[in-house]
Design an enzyme around this catalytic site. Structure first.
Site: not given
Ligand code: AKB
Length: 325
Positions: A10, A14, A36-37, A52, A142, A146, A172
């Site tokens: 990746g 960013q 990276d993909i 990938d 997401y 995580k 970030i």
């Molecule tokens: C997002 O907004 O999904 C990311 C994060 C906070 O992990 N920047």
């Protein structure tokens, strides 16, 4: 010179863009393999391999070809993109991580970095000064990946001795590269609109406070955590880190100190609900005492640095490649 060979997965994202540069400064250009993909848009520094991360065979080929000893695995679908396609988010984020952990186990890779996120919080998590060990009830796919990733990292460390380390990254902010598909992306986009002399339409409401960090702090934190002696780490996978927390109108007010005509209007969309499920401020005392973490940038110093650097970049051709369209 260290004999480590580092693979960044990746590398075009960013964090990957800036972190790869920092890793090249530490390990040497020839010892950092970027993957990276997507094929890079500009010229490539050092080695690049298209990858990938769900393709375990290709990952193995690259690891064997370069005799990789460390992996920084950054490839993921973030919160907003993940909510548009939760099944794909699960596949990329979980299968990708399993492939990386398995290759590390089978090939005795010394260390893995895999970021977690403030997206692990939600539900009944305390929103203010959120402790290191607390309730994790993520409300996005997401965040679910995580949280599962934190557990998997701990499992691979305990069962197989794979040294997996991670940080719960906040939003970030960077000028060198753009975020893609996150809920905190507004805090980067706002700068691009401000220096272009345009009004900014914010997809979060006023008052939506979120933890954030400037890229130089995020990169330094990552390198410092990876360098820390393993016996100092009371946990591995998911350090809380604090640098600053602000709401959209607070960053707008800070930018207005330098660009007085700048205006913002608020048009919340589906990302508002994601942001509201997250926390406002975070307690990072464990990272501070375990490995000496300390942030440098606050809202005011970050804003000055962002505007100064974006203005410099604006005068170059490279800016067209980085700005939001
Ligand atoms: C997002 O907004 O999904 C990311 C994060 C906070 O992990 N920047």
């Amino acid at each position: 010179m260290s004999k480590d060979v580092v693979l960044v997965i990746g590398a075009g994202g960013q964090i990957g863009t800036v972190l790869s540069e920092a890793l090249r400064a530490v390990y040497g250009v020839a010892n950092v393999i970027c993957s990276d993909i997507n094929q890079p848009r500009g010229s490539v520094i050092g080695y690049f391999e298209k990858l990938d991360v769900v393709d375990a065979k290709r990952l193995k080929e690259i690891v064997q070809k370069y005799k990789v000893t460390q992996i920084y695995h950054l490839a993921a679908l973030l919160s907003a993109t993940g909510e548009k396609n939760p099944q794909l988010a699960w596949k990329v984020n979980m299968e990708g991580l399993m492939n990386v952990l398995e290759i590390a186990r089978q090939h005795n890779i010394k260390k893995i970095f895999h970021p977690s996120s403030i997206a692990v919080f939600g539900g009944h998590t305390p929103k203010k000064n959120t402790p290191q060990s607390t309730i994790l009830e993520p409300e996005t796919m997401y965040g679910i990946t995580k949280k599962a990733g934190e557990d998997l990292g701990n499992y691979y460390f305990a069962k197989y001795g794979v040294d997996v380390r991670g940080i719960r990254y906040p939003g970030i902010i960077s000028y060198q590269s753009l975020p893609g598909g996150g809920t905190t992306d507004y805090a980067v986009d706002i700068f691009h609109k401000a220096i272009a002399g345009e009004a900014f339409e914010c997809f979060l409401k006023e008052g939506t406070q979120l933890p954030m960090m400037y890229m130089p702090d995020a990169v330094r934190a990552t390198l410092e955590l990876m360098e820390a002696p393993v016996e100092k780490l009371s946990q591995h996978y998911a350090y809380n880190l604090h640098a600053m927390s602000f709401a959209p109108e607070e960053i707008a007010a800070e930018i207005k100190k330098h660009i007085p005509d700048f205006t913002v209007n608020y048009k919340p969309d589906f990302r508002q609900q994601i942001a509201e499920s997250w926390i406002e401020t975070i307690d990072d005392s464990v990272a501070r005492s375990d490995w000496g973490w300390k942030h440098e940038y606050d809202l005011s110093s970050m804003t000055i640095d962002m505007i100064t650097n974006l203005r410099k970049l604006q005068k170059t051709k490279a800016y067209d490649e980085t700005k939001f369209l």
